[in-house]
Design an enzyme around this catalytic site. Structure first.
Site, short mmCIF file in Angstrom:
data_model
loop_
_atom_site.label_atom_id
_atom_site.label_comp_id
_atom_site.label_asym_id
_atom_site.label_seq_id
_atom_site.Cartn_x
_atom_site.Cartn_y
_atom_site.Cartn_z
N ASN A 6 0.97 -1.05 0.18
CA ASN A 6 -0.17 0.04 0.11
C ASN A 6 0.93 1.40 -0.03
O ASN A 6 1.48 1.54 0.98
CB ASN A 6 -1.06 0.02 1.40
N LYS A 8 -0.10 4.13 0.01
CA LYS A 8 -0.66 5.48 0.33
C LYS A 8 -0.46 6.88 -0.57
O LYS A 8 -0.52 6.61 -1.56
CB LYS A 8 0.07 5.81 2.02
N HIS A 88 -9.32 0.96 5.35
CA HIS A 88 -8.28 1.15 5.98
C HIS A 88 -8.18 1.90 7.20
O HIS A 88 -8.99 2.91 7.17
CB HIS A 88 -6.99 1.57 4.77
N GLU A 90 -6.28 4.61 8.05
CA GLU A 90 -6.17 6.08 7.86
C GLU A 90 -7.49 6.55 7.38
O GLU A 90 -7.88 7.74 7.67
CB GLU A 90 -4.84 6.10 6.86
N GLU A 157 -4.79 -5.05 10.63
CA GLU A 157 -3.73 -4.03 10.78
C GLU A 157 -4.08 -3.25 12.17
O GLU A 157 -4.84 -2.38 12.13
CB GLU A 157 -3.58 -2.94 9.85
N GLY A 163 3.08 2.25 10.59
CA GLY A 163 4.00 3.32 10.61
C GLY A 163 4.73 3.66 11.90
O GLY A 163 5.50 4.71 12.05
P1 13P Z 1 3.38 0.40 7.54
O1 13P Z 1 3.84 -0.81 7.03
O2 13P Z 1 4.09 1.48 7.15
O3 13P Z 1 3.17 0.12 9.03
O4 13P Z 1 1.78 0.55 7.03
C1 13P Z 1 1.15 -0.51 7.03
C2 13P Z 1 -0.40 -0.14 6.38
O5 13P Z 1 -1.07 0.65 6.76
C3 13P Z 1 -0.53 -1.12 5.15
O6 13P Z 1 -1.74 -0.56 4.74
#
Ligand code: 13P
Length: 235
Positions: A6, A8, A88, A90, A157, A163
């Site tokens: 992903n 983003k 997701h 976010e 997740e 992150g």
């Molecule tokens: P990170 O791998 O950067 O922690 O992000 C995970 C994520 O949100 C994948 O959708």
């Protein structure tokens, strides 16, 4: 196994195209078996695809219409996109999407026959409340979601692992995935600070069918090394 990246709001149309070309070449040359999915930013959805499943990070649940700032089905269809990430963290926590809106999106893209990677995950304060509260929180994120849909993939997740460089212990991941497996007979991906140095051990856990990788997916060589790790689990 499934290895999904992903991006983003990272990468451009140009850098995504170069990335996908290199990744496609690796996959073809090494004849790897895991399913590889990449979710680039919306501007890069027209990039090359072959064996790689390229999907949208988000889309509006409509054919087209007066939805300023959104991408709808018509725009995805133009690029042959039939894979989407829904729910997701976010989008839930930063963009404020409600479970109701997420469920509507899910129903719409399910009706269109999309492959859906559906994300769930808890904030740290929920995890600290113990297992019952945690499972109830995840259950609430499944309200209105048809878990029998044949093209559904679930990504667990934990919000606090995204992150941050933090992850649950391997045994916590395994316990949680095993609990999810009792409810959901679909591929279960783990996401949240998956890196080159922990992907293999996470994918080796029971009831982990792959990974959803954010930051570490941006480096194509590192991402491919995770595909090779997944390959070992497949064989
Ligand atoms: P990170 O791998 O950067 O922690 O992000 C995970 C994520 O949100 C994948 O959708």
């Amino acid at each position: 196994m499934i290895v999904a990246g992903n991006f983003k709001a990272n990468m451009t149309r140009k850098s995504t195209a170069a990335y996908l070309e290199k990744l496609e070449q690796y996959i073809t040359e090494k004849e790897t078996t895991p399913q590889v999915m990449i979710f680039p930013p919306a501007t890069a959805l027209d990039s090359l695809k072959g064996k790689i499943l390229v999907g949208a990070q988000n889309a509006y649940p409509a054919q087209n219409g007066a939805f300023t700032g959104e991408t709808a089905l018509e725009q995805l269809e133009e690029f042959g996109i039939d894979t989407i990430l829904i729910g997701h963290s976010e989008r839930r926590h930063v963009l404020g999407e409600s479970q109701e809106a997420i469920a509507q999106k899910y129903a719409f893209y399910k009706e269109q026959g999309f492959t859906i990677v559906y994300c769930i995950g808890e904030p740290l304060e929920i995890r600290e409340e113990g297992n019952d509260v945690l499972m109830a929180y995840l259950d609430a994120q499944l309200v209105g979601i048809d878990l029998s849909y044949e093209k559904l993939v679930i990504a667990y997740e934990p919000v606090w692992a995204i992150g941050t460089g933090l992850t649950p212990s391997n045994s916590d991941i395994e316990l949680l995935h095993t609990a999810l497996r009792h409810k959901i007979e679909k591929p279960l991906l783990y996401g949240g600070s998956v890196k080159v140095n922990n992907a293999a051990e996470i994918m080796a856990l029971d009831n982990v069918d792959g990974v959803l990788v954010g930051g570490a997916s941006l480096d194509v060589d590192g991402f491919f090394s995770m595909v090779e790790d997944a390959q070992k689990c497949d064989s």
